[in-house]
Design a protein around this motif. Sequence first.
Motif, PDB file in Angstrom:
ATOM      1  N   ASP A 114       0.844  -1.195   0.000  1.00 59.19           N
ATOM      2  CA  ASP A 114       0.000   0.000   0.000  1.00 59.19           C
ATOM      3  C   ASP A 114       0.876   1.241   0.000  1.00 59.19           C
ATOM      4  OD1 ASP A 114      -1.501   2.053   2.327  1.00 59.19           O
ATOM      5  OD2 ASP A 114      -2.455   1.596   0.412  1.00 59.19           O
ATOM      6  N   MET A 244      -2.300   4.944   2.806  1.00 57.14           N
ATOM      7  CA  MET A 244      -3.395   4.847   3.779  1.00 57.14           C
ATOM      8  C   MET A 244      -2.911   4.260   5.098  1.00 57.14           C
ATOM      9  SD  MET A 244      -7.143   3.042   3.641  1.00 57.14           S
ATOM     10  CE  MET A 244      -6.579   1.412   3.334  1.00 57.14           C
ATOM     11  N   TYR A 260     -11.609   9.439   1.347  1.00 56.69           N
ATOM     12  CA  TYR A 260     -11.351   9.339  -0.094  1.00 56.69           C
ATOM     13  C   TYR A 260     -12.696   9.130  -0.777  1.00 56.69           C
ATOM     14  CZ  TYR A 260      -8.217   9.386  -4.017  1.00 56.69           C
ATOM     15  OH  TYR A 260      -7.524   9.777  -5.147  1.00 56.69           O
TER      16      TYR A 260
HETATM   17  P1  AFP Z   1      -1.077   3.111  -4.200  1.00 54.06           P
HETATM   18  O1  AFP Z   1      -0.750   1.932  -3.363  1.00 54.06           O
HETATM   19  O2  AFP Z   1      -1.495   2.751  -5.587  1.00 54.06           O
HETATM   20  O3  AFP Z   1      -0.015   4.188  -4.138  1.00 54.06           O
HETATM   21  O4  AFP Z   1      -2.389   3.801  -3.604  1.00 54.06           O
HETATM   22  C1  AFP Z   1      -2.325   4.245  -2.318  1.00 54.06           C
HETATM   23  C2  AFP Z   1      -3.773   4.535  -1.880  1.00 54.06           C
HETATM   24  O5  AFP Z   1      -4.594   3.508  -2.218  1.00 54.06           O
HETATM   25  C3  AFP Z   1      -3.835   4.817  -0.391  1.00 54.06           C
HETATM   26  O6  AFP Z   1      -2.861   4.163   0.325  1.00 54.06           O
HETATM   27  C4  AFP Z   1      -3.647   6.310  -0.322  1.00 54.06           C
HETATM   28  O7  AFP Z   1      -4.242   6.866   0.811  1.00 54.06           O
HETATM   29  C5  AFP Z   1      -4.291   6.804  -1.604  1.00 54.06           C
HETATM   30  O8  AFP Z   1      -4.249   5.720  -2.524  1.00 54.06           O
HETATM   31  C6  AFP Z   1      -3.532   7.968  -2.187  1.00 54.06           C
HETATM   32  O9  AFP Z   1      -4.265   8.450  -3.269  1.00 54.06           O
HETATM   33  P2  AFP Z   1      -3.797   9.785  -4.036  1.00 54.06           P
HETATM   34  O10 AFP Z   1      -2.505   9.428  -4.695  1.00 54.06           O
HETATM   35  O11 AFP Z   1      -4.914  10.036  -4.986  1.00 54.06           O
HETATM   36  O12 AFP Z   1      -3.634  10.846  -3.014  1.00 54.06           O
END
Ligand code: AFP
Length: 329
Positions: A114, A244, A260
């Motif tokens: 994540d 997250m 979100y």
């Molecule tokens: P990734 O693992 O694809 O980077 O996504 C991370 C996530 O799912 C979560 O961990 C974050 O809070 C969120 O997306 C970040 O989203 P933005 O890049 O749109 O701010």
Amino acid sequence: MSELVTLKTYLGTWAGADTGRTAVAQAVTAIAEAGVGIADLVARGPLEEGLASIRGIDPNAGGDAQKELDVVAEERIKAALLPTPTAFLASEESEELIPLNPDGRLVIAVDPLDGSSNIDTNVSVGTIYSILPYDAAVHTDPVSAVMRPGVNQVASGFLAYGPATILVATFGEGTQVFVHDRQTGEFVLARTNVEIPAETKEYGVNQSNVRHWAEPMSAYIADCLAGKDGPRGKDFNMRWVGSMVADAFRIFTRGGVYVYPGDKRKGYENGRLRLIYEANPVAFLTEQAKGAATDGKTRILDIQPHHIHQRIPLVFGSKAEVEKIASYY
Ligand code: AFP
């Protein structure tokens, strides 16, 4: 000084002679051990060339570019779970369910890595897992076993790979925080039965998306930004890490809300987070810590999934603030 409780002893006491719980304990131990290996890789930072490089041309099941560490993390978790009583694995990095142990009595859903947009920025990233019971006689179609509302989870958690390697876990009896002790190699219980404060003055949202939001979301943030002279009568602070797991650990530590929402961008109509291996496990942890988790209105754990990689708008954290947000919808 009271005796240190390790993850091993905690799980031993929790499972006792119950074979179902023993299966869960074996799976969580395996994921934690795989997590230590992933944490070691992450801790090498730029010394470990290429972890943030895009792997191949095809995006992952959710349509995101696959980073090298996304795939390495999945491989390590898969290998760790193979000897455990896990029948199938649903993963963000694999389109289809991954069969593991034919005699397994669990199905597990994971987000192996994540926060992959933060891999090469030395910011916390993590691994998220959700565990449900599995009975081959009942779930003739394994996908249906994974596609049950979050209330069916028997355990969930996340590892955060940051300055410390943290495991936040629930087995349905409160939410516990374990810290990996690099000297002994053990996960040690650091906080028991965590409680998220019901009230907060801190929200987490990617505010750069405000022009894409629907009215209720814009109104909520506008009222927070208006501060103590506005309708909320208090000043708010904002934090957003982009992982997250890091935002969640802050909320488990001092309260706050993570938001979100769905928005008008193509592919974001239902937000960004995946229901089965991101929203459900964090919602279970949050509720076990006296917080709340919704899609803006509806309790996340009551939502019937319709696809293993479906996205869902997500709001979780301090209970009173999550309810306040629902009042805008
Ligand atoms: P990734 O693992 O694809 O980077 O996504 C991370 C996530 O799912 C979560 O961990 C974050 O809070 C969120 O997306 C970040 O989203 P933005 O890049 O749109 O701010």
